[in-house]
Design a protein around this motif. Structure first.
Motif, short mmCIF file in Angstrom:
data_model
loop_
_atom_site.label_atom_id
_atom_site.label_comp_id
_atom_site.label_asym_id
_atom_site.label_seq_id
_atom_site.Cartn_x
_atom_site.Cartn_y
_atom_site.Cartn_z
N SER A 182 -12.83 -10.48 5.02
CA SER A 182 -11.59 -10.67 5.76
C SER A 182 -11.76 -10.22 7.22
O SER A 182 -11.40 -10.94 8.15
CB SER A 182 -10.47 -9.89 5.08
N GLU B 245 -13.81 -8.37 -0.41
CA GLU B 245 -12.75 -9.02 0.36
C GLU B 245 -12.48 -8.37 1.70
O GLU B 245 -12.23 -9.05 2.69
CB GLU B 245 -11.48 -9.14 -0.45
N LEU C 280 -8.53 -11.81 -1.26
CA LEU C 280 -9.09 -13.14 -1.05
C LEU C 280 -9.38 -13.81 -2.39
O LEU C 280 -10.52 -13.97 -2.81
CB LEU C 280 -10.35 -13.06 -0.19
N GLU D 241 -12.37 -14.68 -7.12
CA GLU D 241 -12.03 -14.05 -5.85
C GLU D 241 -13.29 -13.52 -5.17
O GLU D 241 -14.36 -13.47 -5.77
CB GLU D 241 -11.05 -12.90 -6.06
#
Length: 129
Positions: free
Chosen positions: A22, A18, A56, A14
């Motif tokens: 994002s 994130e 993510l 991942e």
């Protein structure tokens, strides 16, 4: 949005940064009008539903909208171009015992770091292709 270094941290499974990635993808893939509306939102807050779905993972990366995937793909290619050698060259050096043994301890460590970084970047290319 991405801090002073302007980099995102990717792991095997991942994106570790994130929230930053994002928001950055969301903003960079907006039209000018969407961006103006987004900027006017109170404190750049996402609604709670989006926040819950913002993880993510590799699976989530592969399901991004096409413009975001293309942006990530192009960014990864640019990052890979910034290295002095490609993934195959690193693999060849790792597999060549004679050449590898001639490297200093520090050079070996750097080789392993570069190789790992490039493998993660190549994995990301496959996910967003």
């Amino acid at each position: 949005m991405v801090g002073e270094e302007g980099a995102f941290v990717l792991g095997w499974d991942e994106v570790l940064t994130e929230e930053e990635l994002s928001v950055t993808l969301k903003v960079l893939c907006m039209s000018e009008e969407e961006f103006k509306e987004y900027k006017e939102q109170d404190g750049w807050e996402d609604d709670s539903e989006e926040e819950e779905n913002s993880t993510l993972s590799n699976e989530a990366l592969s399901r991004l909208k096409t413009p975001c995937k293309q942006l990530l793909y192009d960014s990864v290619l640019l990052t890979l171009e910034s290295y002095g050698s490609d993934l195959k060259a690193e693999q060849d050096l790792l597999n060549n015992k004679e050449a590898y043994d001639k490297l200093s301890r520090r050079e070996k460590q750097a080789l392993h770091v570069r190789y790992g970084q490039k493998r993660i970047l190549h994995q990301l290319l496959e996910l967003v292709r």
